[in-house]
Design a protein around this motif. Structure first.
Motif, PDB file in Angstrom:
ATOM      1  N   ARG A  38       0.790  -1.227   0.000  1.00 44.28           N
ATOM      2  CA  ARG A  38       0.000   0.000   0.000  1.00 44.28           C
ATOM      3  C   ARG A  38       0.825   1.282   0.000  1.00 44.28           C
ATOM      4  O   ARG A  38       0.346   2.313  -0.463  1.00 44.28           O
ATOM      5  CB  ARG A  38      -0.897   0.022   1.248  1.00 44.28           C
ATOM      6  CG  ARG A  38      -2.143  -0.784   1.093  1.00 44.28           C
ATOM      7  CD  ARG A  38      -3.193  -0.302   2.054  1.00 44.28           C
ATOM      8  NE  ARG A  38      -3.608   1.060   1.755  1.00 44.28           N
ATOM      9  CZ  ARG A  38      -4.232   1.840   2.614  1.00 44.28           C
ATOM     10  NH1 ARG A  38      -4.489   1.408   3.825  1.00 44.28           N
ATOM     11  NH2 ARG A  38      -4.590   3.056   2.280  1.00 44.28           N
ATOM     12  N   MET A  39       2.049   1.265   0.576  1.00 42.26           N
ATOM     13  CA  MET A  39       2.784   2.517   0.759  1.00 42.26           C
ATOM     14  C   MET A  39       3.191   3.132  -0.584  1.00 42.26           C
ATOM     15  O   MET A  39       3.432   2.415  -1.544  1.00 42.26           O
ATOM     16  CB  MET A  39       4.025   2.267   1.602  1.00 42.26           C
ATOM     17  CG  MET A  39       3.729   2.054   3.061  1.00 42.26           C
ATOM     18  SD  MET A  39       3.132   3.530   3.815  1.00 42.26           S
ATOM     19  CE  MET A  39       2.904   2.981   5.482  1.00 42.26           C
ATOM     20  N   PRO A  40       3.268   4.469  -0.642  1.00 35.36           N
ATOM     21  CA  PRO A  40       3.446   5.123  -1.939  1.00 35.36           C
ATOM     22  C   PRO A  40       4.864   5.122  -2.505  1.00 35.36           C
ATOM     23  O   PRO A  40       5.017   5.132  -3.712  1.00 35.36           O
ATOM     24  CB  PRO A  40       2.987   6.553  -1.670  1.00 35.36           C
ATOM     25  CG  PRO A  40       3.220   6.745  -0.234  1.00 35.36           C
ATOM     26  CD  PRO A  40       2.987   5.438   0.421  1.00 35.36           C
ATOM     27  N   LEU A  67      -3.432   0.430   8.141  1.00 36.71           N
ATOM     28  CA  LEU A  67      -4.859   0.114   8.122  1.00 36.71           C
ATOM     29  C   LEU A  67      -5.734   1.342   7.957  1.00 36.71           C
ATOM     30  O   LEU A  67      -6.914   1.216   7.674  1.00 36.71           O
ATOM     31  CB  LEU A  67      -5.247  -0.625   9.401  1.00 36.71           C
ATOM     32  CG  LEU A  67      -4.655  -2.031   9.501  1.00 36.71           C
ATOM     33  CD1 LEU A  67      -5.035  -2.668  10.806  1.00 36.71           C
ATOM     34  CD2 LEU A  67      -5.132  -2.896   8.353  1.00 36.71           C
ATOM     35  N   THR A  68      -5.176   2.580   8.141  1.00 38.40           N
ATOM     36  CA  THR A  68      -5.980   3.780   7.894  1.00 38.40           C
ATOM     37  C   THR A  68      -6.102   3.970   6.386  1.00 38.40           C
ATOM     38  O   THR A  68      -5.096   3.947   5.686  1.00 38.40           O
ATOM     39  CB  THR A  68      -5.306   5.011   8.514  1.00 38.40           C
ATOM     40  OG1 THR A  68      -4.864   4.667   9.816  1.00 38.40           O
ATOM     41  CG2 THR A  68      -6.266   6.160   8.598  1.00 38.40           C
ATOM     42  N   PRO A  69      -7.335   4.162   5.883  1.00 44.51           N
ATOM     43  CA  PRO A  69      -7.486   4.237   4.414  1.00 44.51           C
ATOM     44  C   PRO A  69      -6.752   5.402   3.774  1.00 44.51           C
ATOM     45  O   PRO A  69      -6.332   5.310   2.629  1.00 44.51           O
ATOM     46  CB  PRO A  69      -9.000   4.379   4.228  1.00 44.51           C
ATOM     47  CG  PRO A  69      -9.593   3.857   5.482  1.00 44.51           C
ATOM     48  CD  PRO A  69      -8.616   4.145   6.570  1.00 44.51           C
ATOM     49  N   SER A  70      -6.553   6.537   4.525  1.00 44.57           N
ATOM     50  CA  SER A  70      -5.987   7.716   3.867  1.00 44.57           C
ATOM     51  C   SER A  70      -4.462   7.765   3.940  1.00 44.57           C
ATOM     52  O   SER A  70      -3.854   8.689   3.425  1.00 44.57           O
ATOM     53  CB  SER A  70      -6.565   8.979   4.515  1.00 44.57           C
ATOM     54  OG  SER A  70      -6.218   8.994   5.883  1.00 44.57           O
ATOM     55  N   LEU A  71      -3.789   6.759   4.557  1.00 44.94           N
ATOM     56  CA  LEU A  71      -2.329   6.710   4.701  1.00 44.94           C
ATOM     57  C   LEU A  71      -1.751   7.994   5.302  1.00 44.94           C
ATOM     58  O   LEU A  71      -1.231   8.842   4.566  1.00 44.94           O
ATOM     59  CB  LEU A  71      -1.652   6.445   3.354  1.00 44.94           C
ATOM     60  CG  LEU A  71      -1.628   5.021   2.839  1.00 44.94           C
ATOM     61  CD1 LEU A  71      -0.935   5.000   1.486  1.00 44.94           C
ATOM     62  CD2 LEU A  71      -0.914   4.094   3.783  1.00 44.94           C
TER      63      LEU A  71
END
Lengths: 85, 120, 170
Positions: free
Chosen positions: B28-30, C93-97
């Motif tokens: 997930r990380m950008p 786990l937070t959707p907005s990172l």
């Protein structure tokens, strides 16, 4: 006890799939190496768990050697990308 | 079930959940530095806790399991550090919200080195 | 490489012999006489030939005060590791990172190379930080949620508690 092992193996397999997706997708070589490192660590943990499931002490040695080889591999690729090799 | 088995089971479940969260972080990380962060921390504690859980279930294996735990705790940060430095030297700069001059203290080192190389 | 006196060399030889012997016992996990004898000779030969390479510590590290601080260090590090894992879990786990990445630098007072390496590895395992490079005594740290770019405050926030204990060990 069996259910605990099944739950743990389920989470680890999902983790392996996520890391493999990053390994295939990864835009740069570095992303692929990070994914490979994660795959190695999950593999070491999984081998220790399987050593308990099959009751074989010798599998611990296998997991230790796999960990050492993965560590050396990541270091070598990192030095190569840095341009020092 | 004895008390050792309960502790071992809890440690194994926590470890596998942290391993899962680590690879979710990698997905997930950008950018690559944040991926290295999530990957290193979560997989280090996850693998350590899972392996220690197996040690609680089979107490006669404890010595070798301690060796594996020490090896993981030692090698994982080292490889992530080597990788992060290599990525920076290849000029894959980190994602930064805001002013790169202020927020990125390491860039001045690299640009100074380049200037010296051009001069010589 | 600096030149060493005979007593320093002997001290390093003995400490690496002891450490390697502990590693051998943990690897073989058996206390049969033959295996222990082979281990004593093999580790003696290895530590004799690597006396100039393993520069981590001398016999002084076995004093009780230092061992107490080492145990304390390991406990502090484990607490930081568990904290950092919950930190990673919350961010992932937070959707907005919720991230605000950047690189900060600070200076450390640690004397030897080995202690700096230990500090850098510990920094990698604490919440939200990743050590990128060490040049002389300056650390460059990638921080996932930058609170301050001032070196002094960043040092207090990231490495203060570790360096305090490490200075007492090395």
């Amino acid at each position: 006890m069996v259910y605990i092992l099944f739950i743990a193996l389920f989470f680890m397999v999902v983790g392996l799939i996520f890391a493999a997706i990053r390994f295939i997708k990864g835009p740069t070589a570095g992303d692929r190496v990070v994914a490979l490192d994660t795959l190695t660590t999950i593999g070491v943990a999984g081998m220790v768990l399987l050593a308990y499931v099959f009751e074989r002490f010798i599998y611990l040695d296998v997991s230790l050697v796999y960990g050492v080889l993965g560590f050396i591999g990541v270091i070598v690729i990192a030095r190569y990308l840095e341009g020092a090799l | 079930m004895s008390i050792m088995e309960i502790i071992g089971g809890i440690l194994i479940i926590t470890g596998s959940i942290f391993l899962f969260l680590g690879s979710l972080g990698i997905l997930r990380m950008p950018d690559i530095y944040n991926r290295i962060q999530a990957g290193t921390k979560a997989t280090t504690l996850g693998a350590m806790s899972l392996i220690l859980g197996v040690g609680f279930l089979e107490p006669s294996w404890l010595l070798k399991i301690l060796i594996i735990i020490i090896f993981i705790a030692y090698s994982n940060p080292l490889s992530s550090h080597a990788l992060a430095r290599a990525m920076y030297k290849r000029k894959w700069y980190p994602l930064i919200k805001g002013d790169p001059e202020k927020m990125d203290a390491y860039r001045e080192v690299n640009t100074n080195k380049e200037k010296e190389e051009v001069k010589s | 490489m600096q030149t060493l006196s005979f007593s320093q060399k002997l001290s390093r030889f003995i400490i690496s012999w002891i450490l390697l012997m502990m590693l051998w016992i943990a690897f073989t996990s058996s206390f049969v006489t033959q295996e222990l004898l082979v281990g004593v000779f093999a580790t003696m030969i290895i530590s004799f030939f690597t006396v100039n390479l393993f520069t981590c510590c001398t016999l002084a590290i076995l004093s009780p005060v230092k061992i107490f601080y080492m145990v304390k260090y390991i406990i502090v590090l484990l607490i930081a590791l568990i904290k950092s894992n919950f930190d990673v879990a919350r961010r992932v786990l937070t959707p907005s990172l919720p991230i605000n990445p950047g690189i900060v630098k600070f200076k450390s007072k640690l004397p030897t190379e080995f202690s700096r390496m230990v500090l850098a590895n510990s920094i990698t395992l604490t919440p939200g930080t990743l050590s990128i490079d060490i040049i002389e005594d300056t650390f460059y740290i990638h921080w996932i949620d930058v609170k301050t770019t001032d070196p002094e405050e960043a040092f207090k926030e990231i490495a203060g508690q570790f360096e305090e204990i490490l200075l007492k060990i090395f």
